[in-house]
Structure formats: structure tokens, C-alpha cells
Design an enzyme around this catalytic site. Sequence first.
Site, PDB file in Angstrom:
ATOM      1  N   GLY A 161      44.648  65.756  70.634  1.00 27.02           N
ATOM      2  CA  GLY A 161      43.414  65.144  70.224  1.00 27.02           C
ATOM      3  C   GLY A 161      42.718  66.062  69.088  1.00 27.02           C
ATOM      4  O   GLY A 161      42.516  67.356  69.758  1.00 27.02           O
ATOM      5  N   ASP A 168      44.907  70.596  76.866  1.00 29.23           N
ATOM      6  CA  ASP A 168      45.816  70.994  78.276  1.00 29.23           C
ATOM      7  C   ASP A 168      47.179  70.579  77.971  1.00 29.23           C
ATOM      8  O   ASP A 168      47.996  71.305  78.200  1.00 29.23           O
ATOM      9  CB  ASP A 168      45.071  69.830  79.039  1.00 29.23           C
ATOM     10  CG  ASP A 168      45.615  70.138  80.419  1.00 29.23           C
ATOM     11  OD1 ASP A 168      45.142  71.095  80.829  1.00 29.23           O
ATOM     12  OD2 ASP A 168      46.177  69.379  81.117  1.00 29.23           O
ATOM     13  N   THR A 193      39.463  71.359  72.087  1.00 32.21           N
ATOM     14  CA  THR A 193      39.323  69.991  72.781  1.00 32.21           C
ATOM     15  C   THR A 193      37.906  69.943  72.879  1.00 32.21           C
ATOM     16  O   THR A 193      36.978  70.728  73.408  1.00 32.21           O
ATOM     17  CB  THR A 193      40.093  69.876  74.218  1.00 32.21           C
ATOM     18  OG1 THR A 193      39.445  68.681  74.811  1.00 32.21           O
ATOM     19  CG2 THR A 193      39.873  71.042  75.062  1.00 32.21           C
TER      20      THR A 193
HETATM   21  P1  ADP Z   1      46.006  67.532  74.412  1.00 29.72           P
HETATM   22  O1  ADP Z   1      46.708  68.889  73.812  1.00 29.72           O
HETATM   23  O2  ADP Z   1      44.721  67.259  73.511  1.00 29.72           O
HETATM   24  O3  ADP Z   1      45.582  67.574  75.823  1.00 29.72           O
HETATM   25  P2  ADP Z   1      48.358  65.740  74.850  1.00 29.72           P
HETATM   26  O4  ADP Z   1      48.246  65.674  76.198  1.00 29.72           O
HETATM   27  O5  ADP Z   1      48.457  64.328  74.178  1.00 29.72           O
HETATM   28  O6  ADP Z   1      47.129  66.283  74.106  1.00 29.72           O
HETATM   29  O7  ADP Z   1      49.369  66.782  74.576  1.00 29.72           O
HETATM   30  C1  ADP Z   1      49.920  66.749  72.902  1.00 29.72           C
HETATM   31  C2  ADP Z   1      51.139  67.157  72.911  1.00 29.72           C
HETATM   32  O8  ADP Z   1      51.785  68.270  73.742  1.00 29.72           O
HETATM   33  C3  ADP Z   1      52.288  65.857  73.454  1.00 29.72           C
HETATM   34  O9  ADP Z   1      52.216  64.994  72.685  1.00 29.72           O
HETATM   35  C4  ADP Z   1      53.541  66.853  73.663  1.00 29.72           C
HETATM   36  O10 ADP Z   1      54.060  66.910  72.478  1.00 29.72           O
HETATM   37  C5  ADP Z   1      53.192  68.038  74.055  1.00 29.72           C
HETATM   38  N1  ADP Z   1      53.014  68.413  75.804  1.00 29.72           N
HETATM   39  C6  ADP Z   1      52.227  67.911  76.479  1.00 29.72           C
HETATM   40  N2  ADP Z   1      52.614  67.780  77.632  1.00 29.72           N
HETATM   41  C7  ADP Z   1      53.919  68.395  77.669  1.00 29.72           C
HETATM   42  C8  ADP Z   1      55.091  68.895  78.599  1.00 29.72           C
HETATM   43  N3  ADP Z   1      54.753  68.877  79.889  1.00 29.72           N
HETATM   44  N4  ADP Z   1      56.208  69.208  77.803  1.00 29.72           N
HETATM   45  C9  ADP Z   1      56.377  69.495  76.823  1.00 29.72           C
HETATM   46  N5  ADP Z   1      55.347  69.016  75.811  1.00 29.72           N
HETATM   47  C10 ADP Z   1      54.226  68.543  76.222  1.00 29.72           C
END
Ligand code: ADP
Length: 317
Positions: free
Chosen positions: A5, A97, A120
Site C-alpha cells: 500500500g 508488513d 504504511t
Molecule cells: P504491505 O507491504 O502494504 O503490507 P502487502 O501485504 O500487499 O502490502 O504485501 C506487498 C507484497 O509483498 C505482496 O504483494 C508480495 O509481493 C510481498 N509479500 C507479502 N507477503 C509475502 C510472503 N509471505 N512471501 C513473499 N512475498 C510476500
Amino acid sequence: MTSGGDAPGMNAAIRAVTRAAISKGIRVKGIYRGYKGLVTGEIQELYTDSVSNIIQRGGTMLKTARCAEFMTPEGRQMAYDNMRREGIDALVVIGGDGSLTGARIFAQEFNVPCIGLPGTIDNDLFGTDTTIGYDTALNTIVEAIDKIRDTAASHERLFFVEVMGRDAGFLALNGAIASGAEAAIIPEYNTEVDQLEDLIEHGFRKSKNSSIVLVAESKSKGGALDIAERMKTECPEYDVRVSILGHLQRGGSPTAHDRIIASRMGAAAIDALLEDQRNVMIGIVRDEIVYVPFTRAIKNDKPIKPELLDVLRELSI
Ligand code: ADP
């Protein structure tokens, strides 16, 4: 890269990382669209003037995205191959996260030094007092609620205002304190039902002709609409309305506070790499830069100070 985000202040962080690195003789490449750009090779060198005139802008000049491919070992292998091809030795990931979880896994799998910056609006990363974007979002919320209050007061209504937070109540609770709201319903305390019951039981202050309650969005526990429905059934005497602030909370020019922490954290990311730190998130605790291992920053639920709820209750009589 910026990932996940978007948050106001990400541009200030990109600028800081780029300029701090260049001033120490390190070349910088910008990876576009988060992990997606690493997987597909959308990468360009950044120079000092590539990051001119962006400190005041919301969003992120590097764009951001969510990338399902990076969740797979094959996707991460492609990302690693692109990194090598581009001559990238270390990654700075600005995100929440999820993005830092991805960095932790990638760092472990390929032994790549990764530094995270907490980008964030939710302020839900452990080990830092605040995250990049949180202060701006909080100010946006307060501005919106000041406006909603005009209608609430004129029509003598009870407003449930839903704010972002992804299962964290920082925006709702501090937004409520800053806007003089009646209450905040947050995931960290009890269930919403309990908190609503509590509110109904103690009664909204009779002398007030309107009330505003902030509700933290919660995937697991429902949001303002669910609470309003219950309220309408159980207390039909209230004229209930719902306002969901939504994405306007994520945009806008970052506040001075967010620009400053983004600049400090961005510069600290380069210091950390030069000190051979790896797999840590840069945080700020009591105004000092700290390094927080990814595992601590991600896994732990950041606690909300109970004192804040007490203050809100005490001041809303
Ligand atoms: P934020 O960073 O805002 O929490 P997201 O939760 O959508 O956003 O995570 C962003 C990106 O980080 C995901 O689209 C993915 O590419 C990567 N990501 C998140 N969790 C994992 C995971 N368990 N393993 C590998 N990549 C991850």
C-alpha cells in the site's frame, strides 16, 4: 523499491535513500512497482536529480504494486536473477508488513542484504514509534472529521466513521482523541460488540446533541456498517449515519513530521548497509534511529497504550 500500500512520505524516503547513497559513493537503482519490477526487471538507475521535487508529493514515483509471483520460489528466483543481472548488491524495501515479510524470506533464501523502511499509514510495525505516512493520514482523518462534525451537530446525528488500519487501531484511537470524538472502536480491545455495548450502556452524553465514533476497519471483525446496523436495531432512538473515509486517507502531501522521519530513515538505511547490517527494519524510538530485526518488526503485534483509551473516555464526558 516501494511495495504494498502506498503511503505519504514514500517519495521523501526514496529521495533520502538515493541521495544518502550517492553522497557516500554508492550507485542506486530504482525498482518499479515493488517486487513486480524485480521479477520482470523494471529497473532504472537513479541520480540525484531523479529525485528532485518529490519530497512534497504523496504516492510514490517508483509506483507500487502487489506481486503474487514473488510469493512463489520460482518468482523469487527470477527476482534474484534480475538483481544479479543489474549488479544490485543490496535491497532497500519501503513498505508495510507484507513487503517486509517478502524481504525477510528473500534475504534468507538468497543471502541478500535487505533493509526495510516502515512505509504504511497504519503504524502497525513493531519496534518503531511511528511509520512513514501515519502522521499525514492522521491529519487527513482529523480534517475530515472536523467537517463531518458540522453535519453531525446540525442534524443531531450519531456518526460512525470508519478509518483504515488493517486490524490496528492507531489511526482510529489517536484520530478520535485529536478530533474530540466520543469514542473509538478498535480491534485491539475486546470485540466490537463489547465496545458498542459498553458505549450504549454508559449512554452517549445526554447534553451532547451529536456524537462521532471512529471505527477501525477490521477484516475479521467487520466495520462501521455492521456496527451501525446493530445500533439501528438496538437503539432506534438514535439517528445513525456511516461515513467510510476510504482511500482519501492514503493520499496527499506528507506532513513535515513524515518528511523528516522518511528522510532520517532513508539516510539510516544506507548507514545500516555500510555497517554490514542486514535484514533489519529502520525504526525510530524516542527520536533515536534503531535497527529492528525483520522477525521482530513483523511478527509482534504492536501494543496500543491503554492510557490513550482512558484519555479518550475521560475527555468525552
Ligand atoms: P504491505 O507491504 O502494504 O503490507 P502487502 O501485504 O500487499 O502490502 O504485501 C506487498 C507484497 O509483498 C505482496 O504483494 C508480495 O509481493 C510481498 N509479500 C507479502 N507477503 C509475502 C510472503 N509471505 N512471501 C513473499 N512475498 C510476500
